[in-house]
Design a protein around this motif. Sequence first.
Motif, PDB file in Angstrom:
ATOM      1  N   THR A  77       0.841  -1.193   0.000  1.00 15.85           N
ATOM      2  CA  THR A  77       0.000   0.000   0.000  1.00 15.85           C
ATOM      3  C   THR A  77       0.877   1.244   0.000  1.00 15.85           C
ATOM      4  N   THR A  81      -4.299  -4.791   3.014  1.00 11.99           N
ATOM      5  CA  THR A  81      -4.951  -3.680   3.717  1.00 11.99           C
ATOM      6  C   THR A  81      -5.061  -3.935   5.221  1.00 11.99           C
ATOM      7  N   ALA A  83      -6.951   4.593   6.612  1.00 12.81           N
ATOM      8  CA  ALA A  83      -6.488   3.215   6.786  1.00 12.81           C
ATOM      9  C   ALA A  83      -6.532   2.782   8.247  1.00 12.81           C
ATOM     10  N   SER A 133      -7.392   2.065   2.183  1.00 13.48           N
ATOM     11  CA  SER A 133      -6.039   1.907   1.658  1.00 13.48           C
ATOM     12  C   SER A 133      -5.974   2.164   0.158  1.00 13.48           C
TER      13      SER A 133
END
Length: 335
Positions: free
Chosen positions: A38, A134, A165, A316
């Motif tokens: 990410t 994620t 996130a 994310s």
Amino acid sequence: MRAAVYRRFGAPEVVRVAEVPRPSPGRDDVLVRVHASTVSAADHRARSRNVPRGLWLPAALGIGAFRPRHRVLGMDVAGVVEAVGDAVTRFQPGDEVIAMLGGRFGGHAEYARVPQDGAITAKPRNMTFDEAVTLVFGGITARAFLNRVALGPGATVLVNGASGAVGTAAVQLAKDAGAHVTGVCSAANAHLVTSLGADRVIDYATEEFTAEATYDVVLDCVGNAPFERVGAAVRPGGALLLVVADLRGVLLAPWRSRRSGKLVTADVGRYRAEDLAQLVALAESGRYRAVIDRSFDLTEIAAAHSYVDTGRKRGSVVLSGLADRRSPAGAEPAR
């Protein structure tokens, strides 16, 4: 191998795809062929050196003063074990894993090296690599902070920045623990936060979230809720968990705790494999959901950074398919 590298701090365009040497695992290391990573707020800060007030010097020790210490960003990975060191017993080639690299970075590449005693665990069997990654940055950060408090049925938790996130992870973890969860986000993200389990959503643009209620736990994922602003909204014996804080907030946290009788902390502690394993168990039981705003190919790394720079991502932003293609046109040798 291909990797997204940067050699100077600045705008998203300083990051580009290049060919770099593939890491070799040491005796206690796991070499992961990366399928997904990410682009996080931490990557944004490391690339731009846009850090909270007063933290320039501490940040320079970690990310570099004049030039980046770590040329490859990316704090998390999901992928397949390619090779292991001679002393590794917990993993073997072919295992599907997720891992938190932390301040070592290195996830925005085709391969990443992870210590076997680091924050690495088996990937959820019911998730794709894009979904599984994620869980890592946001999930382990939220889990580490919430480990500092005793949550249970009837506890009240406010998550400031509930659509990011860390925020989306915190909402789900607090709700799973039985807490009554209030999320603070924009009106555009209210449905998302409610769908993750929040009992109430406050639109920060129209309502002061500290005005009416008090909470057992306030988790600030934005950096605009210091003790001076929200201390009165934390119940006696409660906690203010500062995921983002400036130098003053960090230094005063222990003193605030002693004076107020409320836990005030900006310390995330150590990233642990057991915390990742807990997240995996929740995901496999259907009690934790991946939240992906959008996905980018590694060749679109500058665009991914540009999007994260807006500060408007939901959950994310994923770098997808890192292991699917090799050395495309446009990849340059690293110098």
